[in-house]
Design a protein around this motif. Structure first.
Motif, PDB file in Angstrom:
ATOM      1  N   ILE A   1      13.809  13.676 -14.048  1.00  0.00           N
ATOM      2  CA  ILE A   1      14.610  13.277 -13.484  1.00  0.00           C
ATOM      3  C   ILE A   1      14.465  11.412 -14.608  1.00  0.00           C
ATOM      4  CG2 ILE A   1      15.645  11.049 -12.169  1.00  0.00           C
ATOM      5  CD1 ILE A   1      13.878  12.970  -9.152  1.00  0.00           C
ATOM      6  N   LEU A   2      13.799  11.419 -14.869  1.00  0.00           N
ATOM      7  CA  LEU A   2      13.334  10.221 -15.796  1.00  0.00           C
ATOM      8  C   LEU A   2      13.768  10.335 -17.747  1.00  0.00           C
ATOM      9  CD1 LEU A   2       9.721   9.029 -15.268  1.00  0.00           C
ATOM     10  CD2 LEU A   2      11.674   7.883 -14.759  1.00  0.00           C
ATOM     11  N   ARG A   3      13.427  12.102 -17.941  1.00  0.00           N
ATOM     12  CA  ARG A   3      14.364  12.450 -18.995  1.00  0.00           C
ATOM     13  C   ARG A   3      15.840  12.258 -19.472  1.00  0.00           C
ATOM     14  NH1 ARG A   3      12.149  17.388 -18.678  1.00  0.00           N
ATOM     15  NH2 ARG A   3      10.235  16.468 -19.497  1.00  0.00           N
ATOM     16  N   VAL A   4      16.302  13.008 -17.634  1.00  0.00           N
ATOM     17  CA  VAL A   4      17.548  13.199 -17.292  1.00  0.00           C
ATOM     18  C   VAL A   4      18.620  11.999 -17.737  1.00  0.00           C
ATOM     19  CG1 VAL A   4      19.479  13.880 -16.657  1.00  0.00           C
ATOM     20  CG2 VAL A   4      17.712  15.513 -17.134  1.00  0.00           C
ATOM     21  N   LYS A   5      17.523  10.677 -16.553  1.00  0.00           N
ATOM     22  CA  LYS A   5      18.487   9.131 -15.824  1.00  0.00           C
ATOM     23  C   LYS A   5      17.716   8.600 -16.883  1.00  0.00           C
ATOM     24  CE  LYS A   5      21.250  11.076 -12.834  1.00  0.00           C
ATOM     25  NZ  LYS A   5      22.962  11.599 -13.406  1.00  0.00           N
ATOM     26  N   GLY A   6      16.731   8.183 -17.637  1.00  0.00           N
ATOM     27  CA  GLY A   6      16.803   7.315 -17.662  1.00  0.00           C
ATOM     28  C   GLY A   6      15.230   6.368 -17.111  1.00  0.00           C
ATOM     29  N   ASN A   7      16.106   6.300 -16.085  1.00  0.00           N
ATOM     30  CA  ASN A   7      15.018   5.600 -14.899  1.00  0.00           C
ATOM     31  C   ASN A   7      15.361   5.701 -13.610  1.00  0.00           C
ATOM     32  OD1 ASN A   7      13.437   3.370 -14.173  1.00  0.00           O
ATOM     33  ND2 ASN A   7      14.655   1.469 -14.973  1.00  0.00           N
ATOM     34  N   VAL A   8      14.687   5.184 -12.828  1.00  0.00           N
ATOM     35  CA  VAL A   8      15.032   5.335 -11.302  1.00  0.00           C
ATOM     36  C   VAL A   8      15.230   3.727 -10.218  1.00  0.00           C
ATOM     37  CG1 VAL A   8      14.730   6.876  -9.222  1.00  0.00           C
ATOM     38  CG2 VAL A   8      13.746   7.971 -11.869  1.00  0.00           C
ATOM     39  N   PRO A   9      16.010   3.711  -9.809  1.00  0.00           N
ATOM     40  CA  PRO A   9      15.974   2.537  -8.855  1.00  0.00           C
ATOM     41  C   PRO A   9      15.203   2.647  -7.875  1.00  0.00           C
ATOM     42  CG  PRO A   9      18.334   3.887  -7.940  1.00  0.00           C
ATOM     43  CD  PRO A   9      17.043   4.678  -8.869  1.00  0.00           C
ATOM     44  N   MET A  10      13.757   1.836  -8.389  1.00  0.00           N
ATOM     45  CA  MET A  10      13.154   1.585  -6.884  1.00  0.00           C
ATOM     46  C   MET A  10      12.964   0.113  -7.188  1.00  0.00           C
ATOM     47  SD  MET A  10      11.257   4.451  -5.772  1.00  0.00           S
ATOM     48  CE  MET A  10       9.817   3.729  -5.120  1.00  0.00           C
ATOM     49  N   GLY A  11      12.911  -1.011  -7.752  1.00  0.00           N
ATOM     50  CA  GLY A  11      13.454  -2.329  -7.215  1.00  0.00           C
ATOM     51  C   GLY A  11      13.947  -2.882  -5.638  1.00  0.00           C
ATOM     52  N   GLY A  12      12.659  -3.849  -5.202  1.00  0.00           N
ATOM     53  CA  GLY A  12      13.231  -4.595  -3.666  1.00  0.00           C
ATOM     54  C   GLY A  12      12.399  -3.808  -2.453  1.00  0.00           C
ATOM     55  N   ILE A  13      10.973  -2.828  -3.025  1.00  0.00           N
ATOM     56  CA  ILE A  13       9.627  -2.172  -2.220  1.00  0.00           C
ATOM     57  C   ILE A  13       8.705  -2.612  -2.063  1.00  0.00           C
ATOM     58  CG2 ILE A  13       9.154  -0.110  -1.471  1.00  0.00           C
ATOM     59  CD1 ILE A  13      10.561   1.521  -3.458  1.00  0.00           C
ATOM     60  N   PHE A  14       8.867  -3.132  -0.604  1.00  0.00           N
ATOM     61  CA  PHE A  14       7.887  -3.982   0.207  1.00  0.00           C
ATOM     62  C   PHE A  14       6.385  -3.370   0.683  1.00  0.00           C
ATOM     63  CE2 PHE A  14      11.544  -7.287  -0.944  1.00  0.00           C
ATOM     64  CZ  PHE A  14      10.190  -7.795  -2.038  1.00  0.00           C
ATOM     65  N   ASP A  15       5.151  -3.671   1.074  1.00  0.00           N
ATOM     66  CA  ASP A  15       4.806  -2.853   2.237  1.00  0.00           C
ATOM     67  C   ASP A  15       4.418  -3.333   3.052  1.00  0.00           C
ATOM     68  OD1 ASP A  15       2.607  -1.327   3.329  1.00  0.00           O
ATOM     69  OD2 ASP A  15       0.960  -1.667   2.099  1.00  0.00           O
ATOM     70  N   VAL A  16       5.793  -2.919   4.079  1.00  0.00           N
ATOM     71  CA  VAL A  16       6.045  -4.294   5.523  1.00  0.00           C
ATOM     72  C   VAL A  16       5.408  -2.931   6.488  1.00  0.00           C
ATOM     73  CG1 VAL A  16       8.189  -4.085   4.017  1.00  0.00           C
ATOM     74  CG2 VAL A  16       8.507  -1.997   5.692  1.00  0.00           C
ATOM     75  N   ARG A  17       3.786  -2.361   5.671  1.00  0.00           N
ATOM     76  CA  ARG A  17       3.113  -2.260   7.246  1.00  0.00           C
ATOM     77  C   ARG A  17       2.819  -3.267   8.460  1.00  0.00           C
ATOM     78  NH1 ARG A  17       0.830   2.883   3.999  1.00  0.00           N
ATOM     79  NH2 ARG A  17       0.527   1.268   2.121  1.00  0.00           N
ATOM     80  N   PRO A  18       2.122  -3.838   7.692  1.00  0.00           N
ATOM     81  CA  PRO A  18       1.282  -4.743   8.433  1.00  0.00           C
ATOM     82  C   PRO A  18       2.434  -5.332   9.183  1.00  0.00           C
ATOM     83  CG  PRO A  18       0.583  -5.339   5.819  1.00  0.00           C
ATOM     84  CD  PRO A  18       2.064  -4.398   6.048  1.00  0.00           C
ATOM     85  N   GLN A  19       4.117  -6.012   9.023  1.00  0.00           N
ATOM     86  CA  GLN A  19       4.728  -6.431   9.894  1.00  0.00           C
ATOM     87  C   GLN A  19       5.135  -6.007  10.537  1.00  0.00           C
ATOM     88  OE1 GLN A  19       5.037  -6.656   6.539  1.00  0.00           O
ATOM     89  NE2 GLN A  19       6.617  -7.465   5.006  1.00  0.00           N
ATOM     90  N   SER A  20       5.215  -4.154  10.403  1.00  0.00           N
ATOM     91  CA  SER A  20       5.178  -3.484  11.228  1.00  0.00           C
ATOM     92  C   SER A  20       4.676  -3.713  12.573  1.00  0.00           C
ATOM     93  CB  SER A  20       5.890  -1.647  10.829  1.00  0.00           C
ATOM     94  OG  SER A  20       6.996  -2.358   9.558  1.00  0.00           O
ATOM     95  N   LYS A  21       4.069  -3.894  11.991  1.00  0.00           N
ATOM     96  CA  LYS A  21       1.807  -3.694  13.172  1.00  0.00           C
ATOM     97  C   LYS A  21       2.062  -4.657  14.299  1.00  0.00           C
ATOM     98  CE  LYS A  21      -2.454  -2.691  13.676  1.00  0.00           C
ATOM     99  NZ  LYS A  21      -4.120  -1.695  12.763  1.00  0.00           N
ATOM    100  N   ARG A  22       2.681  -5.830  13.369  1.00  0.00           N
ATOM    101  CA  ARG A  22       2.596  -6.601  14.683  1.00  0.00           C
ATOM    102  C   ARG A  22       3.910  -6.180  15.767  1.00  0.00           C
ATOM    103  NH1 ARG A  22       2.104 -10.111  10.837  1.00  0.00           N
ATOM    104  NH2 ARG A  22       4.071 -11.617  11.057  1.00  0.00           N
ATOM    105  N   ALA A  23       4.915  -6.622  14.894  1.00  0.00           N
ATOM    106  CA  ALA A  23       6.266  -6.693  15.532  1.00  0.00           C
ATOM    107  C   ALA A  23       5.993  -5.429  16.628  1.00  0.00           C
ATOM    108  CB  ALA A  23       6.665  -5.980  14.650  1.00  0.00           C
ATOM    109  N   GLN A  24       4.616  -4.441  16.638  1.00  0.00           N
ATOM    110  CA  GLN A  24       4.812  -3.647  17.546  1.00  0.00           C
ATOM    111  C   GLN A  24       3.799  -4.114  18.750  1.00  0.00           C
ATOM    112  OE1 GLN A  24       2.679  -0.094  15.546  1.00  0.00           O
ATOM    113  NE2 GLN A  24       3.973   1.542  16.230  1.00  0.00           N
ATOM    114  N   ILE A  25       2.906  -5.045  18.463  1.00  0.00           N
ATOM    115  CA  ILE A  25       2.199  -5.774  20.223  1.00  0.00           C
ATOM    116  C   ILE A  25       2.892  -7.018  19.943  1.00  0.00           C
ATOM    117  CG2 ILE A  25      -0.066  -4.441  18.415  1.00  0.00           C
ATOM    118  CD1 ILE A  25      -0.760  -7.461  17.034  1.00  0.00           C
TER     119      ILE A  25
END
Length: 788
Positions: free
Chosen positions: A57-81
């Protein structure tokens, strides 16, 4: 599971750090930090296939859109409780969902393309939960900076409107005080500021009683007091009340959004895991691109073949690539040679490449490399070259070796550096041979380095064992770091001493002490090295010739394939075009036949001669163009065969007339065109009748000219020179036919043909006037001529 000690000894953690630098999110970096080599063969193969897809994919497309990703597992866990998430945390959740949607669309676009296969990426895309509705709900309430929008609720909008109105009133009232007549004297500065969330003005200490109200703060010098005048106390109280209402409404909105996050918390965990996995895969691919790594083929037979492999932690400019091949018939390599010659680097290269491949990482070697999946990897490497620690004493080595001997099996890779070092050379060599016999006898793959000359003969006396050495350049007195498999290392002490200026007599006396057997062995090793170099040169030359032949073969195959494809396409187009021509010819002929039948039915109507001629012309025109072209070419060839010196001809490629002055060959003539003489092919020439013959033809046809000359001349598609000649002849024919008015159809086009014809008409003596056609006559595509 690979032992942690081996990972540390081989500095695997430094490779992980390099890979982590290519991650675009904290998710990927966290996963890379936990990345360990796998020991299950199918898992390793799948990891490498995923990495190879990312690399493609990198060879053909040059780059992959991966911006704006956060580790939201702590937020999700707090919302669960039942916890309330902050606007920033909710914004990060929305951003992560949006990033997953963009990535999903990106993968779907690649899925539509046929030149790249990414089944693992497609599978992960299908597993991504779709949470677009939650993203929109959050974005409707919170902006990109983490602020709650007025549009989050009608209540919040109303509160903020009232709040802004009250604040404007207070500011207006306080600003009027700062502009008062006594303001310059009583105020430290003519500004309105805020203290304790209330609007105040800076009053000089001596005038504190003039404005009344509440003192909220003072300057560090005590000369300025920040006073809330009594006239705005009530208004400030109202502002505070509205702010309390605003805060309560914001909390209600955040709790409502947090509850919606709680509903999909499990899906968010899954989404974050998938995004992290993809980030890791792409980081591996980017690492491979940056370091010119390749995907190795994996096996379960303990076979290792590294083609021009480099140490991963040494820069590409400095690392010396080596080809290492063992594990089938040869299960052990014993490397001898001087210190700092590259023996330890070779061990670490094999060990690190094995660990990297089992972790799904590309290895710094050329295509065609192959590695085995080992259940265990052991490394006893510790000397002054180790970055982490130095364990060079005999006891420390032996403690580690004892531990290895108690754990390894046939599916293990064992690496020994300076085996048996740190004790009496004779005893150390004996121990080294015994330890190697134990490891080789139990079927493990082993690489060992040593200084002991006794081990040089080890590879000749044991099946499955081969000697190797690192090359040393006597001319430069430095190692080349090239690994020579099959050639044991030899002592270079005498040669080095000689190069450094030691007397020849001393060197010869030293040689006499070593014994004839030692001298013969050294000579044999030198001969082997020379043979090795010669065979390598010949192999390189053969490889270069083979590659060139393969490239030529591939180019010829590609040209043949392209030729076949083009031929098929052209044949298909030609058949389709011929079919259309025949169909059109049939339709036109049927139309003409129908008109003739209608003429026959209307027998009472007199059929004029020009109508019959027009019908015949239509039938001739209806014939397929290919036949017309062939017929025309046959006519040209027939006319060309009768050409002779002095004939006037028309040069078809130029549209000019000339005279034949010399025949060069059976197919070529010298033609005089004006002042130029040109050598032309006979097929490019058309015989032109002399003027007398033309006059005769004109006179014989004048009588029936009315029946042959149309009232219009169609020049569309004609070249300029040909069009002028036809216009000239047509006007002459029209004058002979006594036509008062005729039309020339030249089309609109670029206007060049129209302009040229009208310029010609301006200079014609028998043209009375000319104009463009009316709307019903063809407009600017037609010129109507009045003749004298």
């Amino acid at each position: 599971m690979i032992a942690e000690r081996a990972l540390k000894t081989l500095e695997y953690d430094k490779v992980r750090e390099q890979v982590a630098n290519f991650c675009t999110s904290s998710l990927g970096k966290s996963a890379i930090e936990q990345l360990i080599p796998e020991t299950d063969f199918d898992t390793v193969v799948e990891l490498l296939e995923e990495m190879d897809e990312g690399l493609s994919i990198l060879r053909v497309k040059g780059n992959v859109p991966m911006g704006g990703i956060f580790d939201v597992r702590p937020q999700s866990k707090r919302a669960q409780i039942g916890g309330m998430l902050s606007p920033i945390e909710l914004m990060e959740i929305a951003s992560t969902i949006r990033a997953s949607r963009i990535l999903r669309n990106f993968i779907e676009d690649i899925e539509q393309e046929e030149d790249i296969a990414i089944p693992h990426f497609i599978e992960r895309k299908e597993q991504m939960p779709i949470l677009t509705a939650l993203q929109h709900e959050i974005n409707d309430c919170i902006d990109d900076n983490g602020a709650v929008l007025d549009s989050a609720s009608t209540t919040l909008r109303s509160i903020r409107q009232s709040l802004r109105a009250e604040e404007a009133k207070v500011r207006q009232k306080l600003e009027s005080l700062t502009r008062g007549s006594n303001a310059t004297k009583m105020l430290s500065d003519a500004i309105v500021t805020i203290r304790n969330d209330r609007f105040v003005i800076p009053v000089k200490q001596e005038y504190r009683g003039h404005y009344g109200g509440i003192v909220h703060d003072q300057s560090s010098s005590g000369q300025t007091l920040f006073i809330e005048p009594e006239s705005v106390v009530q208004a400030n109280n109202e502002i505070q009340r509205l702010k309390v209402k605003e805060k309560a409404e914001i909390e209600r909105i955040l709790l409502e959004l947090s509850a919606k996050v709680q509903e999909v918390a499990h899906d968010l965990f899954v989404l974050v895991q998938i995004l992290g996995d993809i980030d890791v895969i792409l980081a591996k691919g980017k690492y491979g691109q940056a370091n010119k790594c390749t995907k190795p083929k994996m096996n379960q037979e303990g076979y290792i073949r590294l083609v021009r492999a480099r140490h991963p932690l040494i820069s590409m400019e400095e690392a010396v690539p080596n080809t290492i091949d063992f594990g089938q018939d040869i299960t052990a390599i014993v490397i001898t040679g001087p210190n700092t010659g590259g023996k330890t680097v070779t061990l670490k290269t094999v060990g690190l490449c094995t660990l990297m491949a089992q972790a799904g990482l590309p290895v710094p070697a050329l295509d065609g490399s192959e590695l085995a999946v080992f259940d265990q990897l052991f490394a006893d490497i510790g000397d002054e070259q180790s970055i982490e620690q130095s364990l060079s004493t005999f006891s420390s080595h032996m403690v580690n070796i004892v531990d290895i001997l108690g754990k390894f099996d046939a599916r293990s890779l064992v690496l020994f550096d300076e085996l048996g070092a740190g004790t009496d050379p004779q005893e150390g060599a004996a121990l080294a041979i015994s330890i190697l016999d134990e490891v080789v006898g139990r079927g493990a793959r082993v690489m060992a380095t040593t200084h002991y000359p006794e081990l040089k003969a080890y590879g000749y006396n044991r099946p499955g064992v081969v000697n190797a050495s690192v090359e040393f350049d006597i001319e430069t007195l430095s190692p080349t770091y090239r690994l020579l498999i099959g050639v044991p290392g030899r002592s270079n002490a005498f040669e080095i001493s000689k190069r450094l200026g030691l007397k020849e007599s001393i060197i010869e006396q030293a040689r006499s002490f070593t014994g004839s057997d030692r001298h013969e062995v050294e000579s044999m090793i030198a001969s082997l090295e020379e043979s090795r170099r010669r065979s390598e040169r010949e192999a390189d030359e053969a490889h270069a010739l083979l590659e060139e032949a393969q490239q030529l073969h591939e180019q010829l195959e590609e040209r043949l394939r392209t030729y076949d494809e083009k031929k098929d396409v052209l044949e298909k187009k030609a058949k389709e075009k011929a079919r259309k021509i025949v169909d059109e010819a049939k339709k036109e002929s049927e139309k003409v036949i129908a008109e003739l039948r209608e003429m026959r039915v209307n027998a009472s109507k007199v059929v004029k001669e020009h109508e019959l001629i027009e019908a015949k012309k239509k039938l001739d025109a209806a014939a397929p163009q290919e036949n017309q072209v062939l017929k025309k070419q046959a006519q040209i060839r027939e006319r060309a065969q009768n050409l002779k010196l002095g004939d006037e001809v028309k040069v078809l490629s130029y549209g000019q007339k000339g005279t034949l002055v010399e025949k060069v060959s059976n197919t070529e003539w010298i033609v005089q065109i004006g002042i130029l003489k040109m050598k032309l092919e006979e097929s490019d020439l058309q015989y032109v009748k002399p003027e007398k013959e033309k006059q005769t033809v004109v006179m014989t046809n004048v009588k029936n000219r009315n029946g042959h000359v149309k009232l219009e001349l169609d020049l569309r598609g004609e070249r300029y020179e040909e069009a002028i000649l036809r216009t000239e002849k047509y006007i002459d024919d029209a004058l002979l036919a006594n036509y008062p008015r005729v039309s020339i159809i030249h089309g609109k086009g670029t206007g060049a043909l129209r302009q040229g014809i009208q310029n010609y008409l301006k200079g014609h003596k028998r043209v009375k006037s000319f104009r463009y056609g009316e709307a019903g006559e063809g407009g600017f595509g037609v010129t109507v001529i009045e003749l004298k």
